[in-house]
Design a protein around this motif. Sequence first.
Motif, PDB file in Angstrom:
ATOM      1  N   MET A   1       0.863  -1.177   0.000  1.00  0.00           N
ATOM      2  CA  MET A   1       0.000   0.000   0.000  1.00  0.00           C
ATOM      3  C   MET A   1       0.911   1.243   0.000  1.00  0.00           C
ATOM      4  O   MET A   1       1.825   1.344   0.818  1.00  0.00           O
ATOM      5  CB  MET A   1      -0.895  -0.015   1.240  1.00  0.00           C
ATOM      6  CG  MET A   1      -1.950   1.058   1.235  1.00  0.00           C
ATOM      7  SD  MET A   1      -3.079   1.010   2.666  1.00  0.00           S
ATOM      8  CE  MET A   1      -3.912  -0.541   2.467  1.00  0.00           C
ATOM      9  N   PRO A   2       0.635   2.199  -0.870  1.00  0.00           N
ATOM     10  CA  PRO A   2       1.469   3.408  -0.926  1.00  0.00           C
ATOM     11  C   PRO A   2       1.380   4.237   0.360  1.00  0.00           C
ATOM     12  O   PRO A   2       0.408   4.164   1.110  1.00  0.00           O
ATOM     13  CB  PRO A   2       0.901   4.198  -2.105  1.00  0.00           C
ATOM     14  CG  PRO A   2      -0.047   3.320  -2.794  1.00  0.00           C
ATOM     15  CD  PRO A   2      -0.385   2.196  -1.895  1.00  0.00           C
ATOM     16  N   ARG A   3       2.392   5.045   0.564  1.00  0.00           N
ATOM     17  CA  ARG A   3       2.477   5.868   1.771  1.00  0.00           C
ATOM     18  C   ARG A   3       1.268   6.796   1.908  1.00  0.00           C
ATOM     19  O   ARG A   3       0.747   6.984   3.012  1.00  0.00           O
ATOM     20  CB  ARG A   3       3.774   6.677   1.727  1.00  0.00           C
ATOM     21  CG  ARG A   3       4.020   7.482   2.962  1.00  0.00           C
ATOM     22  CD  ARG A   3       5.413   8.067   2.935  1.00  0.00           C
ATOM     23  NE  ARG A   3       5.640   8.798   4.156  1.00  0.00           N
ATOM     24  CZ  ARG A   3       5.902  10.092   4.195  1.00  0.00           C
ATOM     25  NH1 ARG A   3       5.987  10.780   3.085  1.00  0.00           N
ATOM     26  NH2 ARG A   3       6.087  10.691   5.346  1.00  0.00           N
ATOM     27  N   SER A   4       0.821   7.386   0.794  1.00  0.00           N
ATOM     28  CA  SER A   4      -0.323   8.314   0.861  1.00  0.00           C
ATOM     29  C   SER A   4      -1.570   7.599   1.369  1.00  0.00           C
ATOM     30  O   SER A   4      -2.314   8.150   2.178  1.00  0.00           O
ATOM     31  CB  SER A   4      -0.585   8.962  -0.501  1.00  0.00           C
ATOM     32  OG  SER A   4      -0.914   7.981  -1.479  1.00  0.00           O
ATOM     33  N   GLN A   5      -1.780   6.367   0.932  1.00  0.00           N
ATOM     34  CA  GLN A   5      -2.940   5.606   1.398  1.00  0.00           C
ATOM     35  C   GLN A   5      -2.806   5.254   2.880  1.00  0.00           C
ATOM     36  O   GLN A   5      -3.788   5.333   3.629  1.00  0.00           O
ATOM     37  CB  GLN A   5      -3.113   4.322   0.567  1.00  0.00           C
ATOM     38  CG  GLN A   5      -3.690   4.547  -0.803  1.00  0.00           C
ATOM     39  CD  GLN A   5      -5.188   4.824  -0.759  1.00  0.00           C
ATOM     40  OE1 GLN A   5      -5.874   4.564   0.234  1.00  0.00           O
ATOM     41  NE2 GLN A   5      -5.711   5.361  -1.843  1.00  0.00           N
ATOM     42  N   LEU A   6      -1.620   4.897   3.305  1.00  0.00           N
ATOM     43  CA  LEU A   6      -1.409   4.580   4.722  1.00  0.00           C
ATOM     44  C   LEU A   6      -1.673   5.795   5.604  1.00  0.00           C
ATOM     45  O   LEU A   6      -2.313   5.687   6.658  1.00  0.00           O
ATOM     46  CB  LEU A   6       0.009   4.057   4.951  1.00  0.00           C
ATOM     47  CG  LEU A   6       0.292   2.653   4.426  1.00  0.00           C
ATOM     48  CD1 LEU A   6       1.779   2.345   4.532  1.00  0.00           C
ATOM     49  CD2 LEU A   6      -0.533   1.623   5.163  1.00  0.00           C
ATOM     50  N   ALA A  46     -11.171   2.730   8.353  1.00  0.00           N
ATOM     51  CA  ALA A  46      -9.856   2.873   7.734  1.00  0.00           C
ATOM     52  C   ALA A  46      -9.611   1.773   6.711  1.00  0.00           C
ATOM     53  O   ALA A  46      -9.010   2.012   5.669  1.00  0.00           O
ATOM     54  CB  ALA A  46      -8.768   2.864   8.802  1.00  0.00           C
ATOM     55  N   ALA A  47     -10.095   0.565   7.002  1.00  0.00           N
ATOM     56  CA  ALA A  47      -9.923  -0.555   6.073  1.00  0.00           C
ATOM     57  C   ALA A  47     -10.853  -0.445   4.867  1.00  0.00           C
ATOM     58  O   ALA A  47     -10.502  -0.867   3.770  1.00  0.00           O
ATOM     59  CB  ALA A  47     -10.162  -1.877   6.800  1.00  0.00           C
ATOM     60  N   ALA A  48     -12.040   0.114   5.080  1.00  0.00           N
ATOM     61  CA  ALA A  48     -13.035   0.233   4.004  1.00  0.00           C
ATOM     62  C   ALA A  48     -13.580   1.656   3.969  1.00  0.00           C
ATOM     63  O   ALA A  48     -14.726   1.902   4.355  1.00  0.00           O
ATOM     64  CB  ALA A  48     -14.159  -0.768   4.226  1.00  0.00           C
ATOM     65  N   PRO A  49     -12.778   2.615   3.513  1.00  0.00           N
ATOM     66  CA  PRO A  49     -13.212   4.010   3.550  1.00  0.00           C
ATOM     67  C   PRO A  49     -14.371   4.333   2.621  1.00  0.00           C
ATOM     68  O   PRO A  49     -15.028   5.353   2.789  1.00  0.00           O
ATOM     69  CB  PRO A  49     -11.951   4.786   3.144  1.00  0.00           C
ATOM     70  CG  PRO A  49     -11.140   3.824   2.367  1.00  0.00           C
ATOM     71  CD  PRO A  49     -11.439   2.473   2.954  1.00  0.00           C
ATOM     72  N   SER A  95     -10.878   6.600  -0.682  1.00  0.00           N
ATOM     73  CA  SER A  95     -11.835   5.807  -1.463  1.00  0.00           C
ATOM     74  C   SER A  95     -11.822   6.168  -2.948  1.00  0.00           C
ATOM     75  O   SER A  95     -12.606   5.632  -3.712  1.00  0.00           O
ATOM     76  CB  SER A  95     -13.247   5.987  -0.895  1.00  0.00           C
ATOM     77  OG  SER A  95     -13.707   7.302  -1.121  1.00  0.00           O
ATOM     78  N   TYR A  96     -10.943   7.065  -3.357  1.00  0.00           N
ATOM     79  CA  TYR A  96     -10.867   7.464  -4.766  1.00  0.00           C
ATOM     80  C   TYR A  96     -10.425   6.334  -5.689  1.00  0.00           C
ATOM     81  O   TYR A  96     -10.592   6.417  -6.882  1.00  0.00           O
ATOM     82  CB  TYR A  96      -9.919   8.648  -4.922  1.00  0.00           C
ATOM     83  CG  TYR A  96     -10.608   9.983  -4.930  1.00  0.00           C
ATOM     84  CD1 TYR A  96     -11.840  10.166  -4.335  1.00  0.00           C
ATOM     85  CD2 TYR A  96     -10.022  11.078  -5.533  1.00  0.00           C
ATOM     86  CE1 TYR A  96     -12.456  11.394  -4.337  1.00  0.00           C
ATOM     87  CE2 TYR A  96     -10.628  12.321  -5.535  1.00  0.00           C
ATOM     88  CZ  TYR A  96     -11.853  12.459  -4.939  1.00  0.00           C
ATOM     89  OH  TYR A  96     -12.459  13.680  -4.945  1.00  0.00           O
ATOM     90  N   GLY A  97      -9.801   5.333  -5.157  1.00  0.00           N
ATOM     91  CA  GLY A  97      -9.340   4.229  -5.987  1.00  0.00           C
ATOM     92  C   GLY A  97      -8.971   3.046  -5.122  1.00  0.00           C
ATOM     93  O   GLY A  97      -9.215   3.051  -3.915  1.00  0.00           O
ATOM     94  N   PRO A  98      -8.368   2.039  -5.731  1.00  0.00           N
ATOM     95  CA  PRO A  98      -7.968   0.868  -4.936  1.00  0.00           C
ATOM     96  C   PRO A  98      -6.874   1.235  -3.938  1.00  0.00           C
ATOM     97  O   PRO A  98      -6.165   2.231  -4.103  1.00  0.00           O
ATOM     98  CB  PRO A  98      -7.437  -0.113  -5.995  1.00  0.00           C
ATOM     99  CG  PRO A  98      -7.153   0.702  -7.203  1.00  0.00           C
ATOM    100  CD  PRO A  98      -8.041   1.906  -7.139  1.00  0.00           C
ATOM    101  N   ALA A  99      -6.742   0.422  -2.921  1.00  0.00           N
ATOM    102  CA  ALA A  99      -5.775   0.691  -1.857  1.00  0.00           C
ATOM    103  C   ALA A  99      -4.348   0.742  -2.380  1.00  0.00           C
ATOM    104  O   ALA A  99      -3.503   1.407  -1.799  1.00  0.00           O
ATOM    105  CB  ALA A  99      -5.898  -0.363  -0.766  1.00  0.00           C
ATOM    106  N   ALA A 100      -4.076   0.090  -3.482  1.00  0.00           N
ATOM    107  CA  ALA A 100      -2.724   0.073  -4.042  1.00  0.00           C
ATOM    108  C   ALA A 100      -2.409   1.328  -4.846  1.00  0.00           C
ATOM    109  O   ALA A 100      -1.271   1.530  -5.253  1.00  0.00           O
ATOM    110  CB  ALA A 100      -2.553  -1.161  -4.925  1.00  0.00           C
ATOM    111  N   MET A 101      -3.391   2.189  -5.067  1.00  0.00           N
ATOM    112  CA  MET A 101      -3.182   3.370  -5.898  1.00  0.00           C
ATOM    113  C   MET A 101      -2.759   4.561  -5.039  1.00  0.00           C
ATOM    114  O   MET A 101      -3.485   4.977  -4.142  1.00  0.00           O
ATOM    115  CB  MET A 101      -4.473   3.721  -6.631  1.00  0.00           C
ATOM    116  CG  MET A 101      -4.315   4.903  -7.575  1.00  0.00           C
ATOM    117  SD  MET A 101      -5.855   5.320  -8.393  1.00  0.00           S
ATOM    118  CE  MET A 101      -6.578   6.430  -7.190  1.00  0.00           C
TER     119      MET A 101
END
Length: 170
Positions: A1-6, A46-49, A95-101
């Motif tokens: 998961m990218p830093r921004s998502q974390l 946090a897991a499902a925004p 929630s703008y995209g997948p957690a990996a984005m």
Amino acid sequence: MPRSQLLLRGVVLLGPVVALLATGPAGHWPPWWLLVPVVAGAGVAAAAPDSAAPAGVGLGVLAWWTVALGDGVPAAVLVAAPALLAAHLAALLASYGPAAMPLDAATLRLWGRRGALVLLTVPAAFVAVRLLDGEPEQPGIWVLGVAAACVATVVATALIDVRTGEVDAR
């Protein structure tokens, strides 16, 4: 998961908890049986925004504030309001995209400015509540307040450039 998502999901987790605990300094610490579900709900949020969890946790915190403080408005609202707004915006952005984005900087700046504009109303509303506390209710005050909110909404809407989402500063 990218830093921004974390980072965003960390804000989603911490925002409601900070807002809930903000009633403590006013002498109304939340009981453990309320704190545990709020922390768990914030974890789910946090897991499902993109679920209903962020809104549900926020409403739970607001319900506690209503029950715990009744008619009073302590200065702790100046901590709770930004915490809830930050959690809301972080959930929206996560929630703008997948957690990996990863999220791009332009989107973060856009929503950061929007959040800052909303936060400008918090101190003004707090001061207004403090100044009007104990004063007799004037007839038509609610109508005036709703009218002012409608005018502010129309003006803000008229200033937004629909092509860019930016506020026109003319």
